[in-house]
Structures are given as C-alpha cells and as structure tokens.
Write a protein that holds these residues in place. Structure first.
Motif, PDB file in Angstrom:
ATOM      1  N   LEU A 177       0.635  15.403  17.322  1.00  0.00           N
ATOM      2  CA  LEU A 177       0.486  16.393  18.383  1.00  0.00           C
ATOM      3  C   LEU A 177      -0.741  16.134  19.246  1.00  0.00           C
ATOM      4  O   LEU A 177      -0.792  16.559  20.408  1.00  0.00           O
ATOM      5  CB  LEU A 177       0.406  17.801  17.778  1.00  0.00           C
ATOM      6  CG  LEU A 177       1.675  18.324  17.097  1.00  0.00           C
ATOM      7  CD1 LEU A 177       1.422  19.687  16.468  1.00  0.00           C
ATOM      8  CD2 LEU A 177       2.821  18.416  18.098  1.00  0.00           C
ATOM      9  N   PHE A 178      -1.738  15.453  18.706  1.00  0.00           N
ATOM     10  CA  PHE A 178      -2.960  15.170  19.464  1.00  0.00           C
ATOM     11  C   PHE A 178      -2.787  14.017  20.441  1.00  0.00           C
ATOM     12  O   PHE A 178      -3.648  13.806  21.300  1.00  0.00           O
ATOM     13  CB  PHE A 178      -4.114  14.849  18.512  1.00  0.00           C
ATOM     14  CG  PHE A 178      -4.555  16.017  17.682  1.00  0.00           C
ATOM     15  CD1 PHE A 178      -5.436  16.956  18.196  1.00  0.00           C
ATOM     16  CD2 PHE A 178      -4.087  16.191  16.391  1.00  0.00           C
ATOM     17  CE1 PHE A 178      -5.848  18.040  17.438  1.00  0.00           C
ATOM     18  CE2 PHE A 178      -4.490  17.267  15.618  1.00  0.00           C
ATOM     19  CZ  PHE A 178      -5.373  18.198  16.147  1.00  0.00           C
ATOM     20  N   GLN A 179      -1.702  13.265  20.324  1.00  0.00           N
ATOM     21  CA  GLN A 179      -1.518  12.114  21.189  1.00  0.00           C
ATOM     22  C   GLN A 179      -1.210  12.506  22.628  1.00  0.00           C
ATOM     23  O   GLN A 179      -1.452  11.731  23.556  1.00  0.00           O
ATOM     24  CB  GLN A 179      -0.400  11.218  20.640  1.00  0.00           C
ATOM     25  CG  GLN A 179      -0.708  10.641  19.263  1.00  0.00           C
ATOM     26  CD  GLN A 179       0.432   9.809  18.708  1.00  0.00           C
ATOM     27  OE1 GLN A 179       1.481   9.679  19.352  1.00  0.00           O
ATOM     28  NE2 GLN A 179       0.233   9.226  17.529  1.00  0.00           N
ATOM     29  N   SER A 180      -0.675  13.702  22.828  1.00  0.00           N
ATOM     30  CA  SER A 180      -0.280  14.129  24.172  1.00  0.00           C
ATOM     31  C   SER A 180      -1.379  14.889  24.904  1.00  0.00           C
ATOM     32  O   SER A 180      -1.182  15.304  26.043  1.00  0.00           O
ATOM     33  CB  SER A 180       0.969  15.013  24.088  1.00  0.00           C
ATOM     34  OG  SER A 180       0.721  16.154  23.290  1.00  0.00           O
ATOM     35  N   ILE A 181      -2.533  15.094  24.273  1.00  0.00           N
ATOM     36  CA  ILE A 181      -3.616  15.854  24.915  1.00  0.00           C
ATOM     37  C   ILE A 181      -4.877  14.997  24.996  1.00  0.00           C
ATOM     38  O   ILE A 181      -4.988  13.949  24.353  1.00  0.00           O
ATOM     39  CB  ILE A 181      -3.928  17.155  24.141  1.00  0.00           C
ATOM     40  CG1 ILE A 181      -4.557  16.825  22.774  1.00  0.00           C
ATOM     41  CG2 ILE A 181      -2.706  18.022  24.002  1.00  0.00           C
ATOM     42  CD1 ILE A 181      -5.252  17.998  22.137  1.00  0.00           C
TER      43      ILE A 181
END
Length: 407
Positions: A177-181
């Motif tokens: 989930l942290f890859q998109s932010i």
C-alpha cells in the motif's frame, strides 16, 4: 415578434453554459481523493481515520487546520489516533510527512493498522460488531426502555462509499500500500547530526529545523494553495509525535519557568500559518500532563484548531470502578474550530469514552450502568454515586453554553 423567442433562447443558452461551468468548478473542488465538502460550512474535510471521531468533530478534520491530541499518561492510546490519521492518508493516496524525536518515522509507518477494505475484512469486522450486539442483547433486560432506542455514536460499516475507513489494530498494513504514495520523514537525531545547531527568533533548534522541512515540502511538492498546482491536487498529511517533550529539546515539561517559554507557541503560530494557505492538515500529540506551566498549555490550546484529550484509566481508581468497567478511558473535546460561522459544529454528546476492543479502537457514548446487582457492597455503591457526581466534570469539559444559537 419572432426575435423575442430567439433572444430568450439565447439567454437560456447562456444561463445553461454558466450553470455548467459552476458545476464543473464544484466537481473539481470535491475531486481531491479522500475529501468531501462540508454541508454546513463549505470547508473541505478529510477523515481522521476514526469515523466515530469524525462524528464528534462535525464530519471530519478541515483542510488547513491543526488537530492537537493531548496524550494519555502512558501515551498508549493517543498513538492509535496518531496512526489512524496516517493510515487514512495511505488508503486515500495522500502524501505523508511524519516527524518524531523518539521513534524513527519509518518504524511508525510499519506499525500502521491494516485497513478493513475487502469482503474478508468486512466479515471480520462483522464478527466484532456481532459479538458486541450479543453482549448488548444479554443486558437489554437491565436497560431502561427510554435508553434502548438512543442512536449509537458509531455505526457499523455497511458500504464502501462511507467517508473514512475502519482499521484492524491487530494487524499491520501491507507494504504494497505504501508503493502508491509519497512520504517524507523528519527524525530529529538524524537532523541534528547532519547540520550545525541553530536558534532563531527565540525558537529552539529542533522546532526551527522542523518548520524549515515542512515549508520546503509544501512549496516544492506543490501543496501551496496560493500557487496554482500544475499536477493533480492532493493532500499533505503532517504528523508530529510528542511535541514539547524533552526529546525535542524543550524544557516546558521539566520546569515551571522554562528557558524558552515561547518556543512551542511560536512554532505553532508559524505552523498554523503554513497550514492555512496550503492543502494540508496536521495532527500533533502533546504530553499535556507533563507540562508544568498551565498558562503555556492554555496558549497551546488557543493556537490549535481542534483539541482532543485522552484520559486513560490505567493506574487510577477508575480502572477498578464498576462504573467504567466497559471502557478504557475518557475523551475530552476541549476545542472545535468555528469555520465560516459564529458557532462551532458541536456534537450532541458531551460525555464520551473510548475502549480498545480486540480489533477496533472506538469512541462511544459514556453511560451509567442502569442497575447494581445485589452482590455489590454498600461501599461500592457509594463509590459509584461519587463517580457519577464527578462524571459531568470529568468528561465533556468544553463549555458550549446553549445547544443552539437562536436569532
């Protein structure tokens, strides 16, 4: 005579075009991911990550405002609100700025709770709420009929379109989930070792460096509201942990007459100015119970937009008091901002408490037990009576006056 309908048709055409442009402008305002305009004061709102807290705050946290959390005595439960705020930003795709002097921001992000998004998570959350409902059903015969139909502060999530999300505190967020932010960190020990010590405008070195970092991110990443953004609009969520503690080089928690008595208040004054003209929102946790000079805490409250305090029952008499057996602490809403109005948007409920369930951290209405069993001693009943008298003073500390302002 034939020209009159044509003119009227042209006028109607111009009116239709103007109306469409206004609708398009409104849609662009509401197109920012994870936000919605308030139906009461028109400000753009974002979720705090805890739907029950959003309900208390009048729908959410307004963009450009500062949310101050007064930590509980051991800092256990205030960290949940801090991580909920950041976790909501990850789910909504917002940029994050995490600052800490104690724990590395990367470790804080690794401990964010997992969101309840898919059907499997909904089933898990359904089991949690079903267990609560079964417990309520067992006690339904003891509750007076007039209290059974009172609406609950936090409803169960039934649709995915609801504002805000729910999180499972027993699991950590997936690294995917942290890859998109995009997230930025400020770890004070690393900042102090990389640059020489500085002090300007009666503000200590740590606060000065932190303000410079926040200002740089706001201007370089395109969150400045005064400068039109060339890219798609997004929100910057700022989280600052345990501000004002000794770890930040501030002595307001160790002395009644600190050396830099205005250092923290000047920092908040400049920070709120940055927030006002940017697409950002900030959450700060402060160890208010350690601040010796109460006048400083009053100024800190006045320089914040929203002030919420947590009072834990750990180590107090209320921990073993039957009156509070279903809760882990009290919630004090000290301040709510007045946005585009003369009065603030206040919830009807003043007596609030929180409890940590197996998977959820919730804020609920605090209610007295309807009846005492025959096994309760007379001394315990006297303690309950005294606690009931202190309930109004211990919770709902915000003085609002009348519920509505009549003109």
């Amino acid at each position: 005579m034939a020209a009159v309908p044509a003119a009227g048709g042209a006028a109607r055409g111009r009116g239709a075009t103007s109306f469409q442009r206004k609708a398009a402008a409104g849609s662009r305002l509401a197109a920012v991911a994870g936000t919605r305009p308030s139906v009461r004061h028109g400000q753009l709102l974002l979720s705090s990550g805890l739907p029950s807290l959003d309900c208390v705050l009048g729908g959410g946290v307004a963009v450009g405002t500062l949310l101050l959390i007064e930590e509980d005595k051991y800092g256990l439960y205030s960290s949940f609100l801090f991580k909920y705020f950041l976790a909501e930003g990850v789910v909504c795709g917002h940029d994050l700025f995490v600052a800490s002097a104690k724990e590395h921001p990367e470790n804080i992000l690794k401990e964010l709770p997992a969101p309840l998004l898919d059907d499997t998570h909904k089933n898990e959350l359904g089991e949690e709420t079903t267990a609560d409902k079964s417990g309520d059903f067992q006690d339904s015969m003891k509750i007076a009929w007039r209290y059974q139909n009172l609406p609950k502060l936090e409803a169960s999530p039934t649709t995915s379109t609801k504002f805000g999300h729910y999180y499972d505190v027993s699991k950590t967020m997936s690294p995917e989930l942290f890859q998109s932010i995009k997230w930025h960190s400020f770890y004070l020990p690393e900042e102090l070792s990389s640059q020489p010590k500085m002090k300007t405008c009666n503000m200590n070195s740590a606060y000065t460096r932190l303000l410079q970092s926040i200002q740089r991110i706001i201007y370089q990443e395109g969150f400045d509201g005064s400068d039109p953004q060339k890219k798609q609009k997004n929100i910057l969520r700022i989280g600052i942990q345990s501000l004002g503690s000794m770890l930040w080089g501030d002595d307001i928690c160790s002395s009644d007459t600190p050396e830099d008595i205005h250092s923290l208040t000047k920092f908040l004054y400049v920070l709120r100015g940055l927030l006002r003209k940017s697409l950002s929102a900030c959450i700060i946790t402060v160890p208010a119970h350690l601040i010796q000079n109460k006048a400083i805490m009053e100024r800190v409250t006045n320089l914040s937009d929203i002030v919420v305090g947590l009072e834990s029952f750990i180590g107090s008499e209320r921990e073993t008091n039957p009156l509070y057996k279903d809760y882990h602490g009290l919630v004090h809403v000290h301040q709510i901002p007045r946005l585009n109005s003369l009065i603030c948007d206040v919830s009807d409920t003043k007596d609030l408490a929180f409890r940590l369930k197996r998977k959820l951290f919730t804020i609920e209405r605090l209610h007295l037990p309807p009846d005492l069993s025959d096994t309760v001693s007379r001394a315990s009943k006297q303690d309950l009576a005294e606690s009931a008298k202190l309930l109004s003073s211990g919770c709902g500390a915000m003085a609002i006056g009348k519920k509505h302002l009549d003109f």
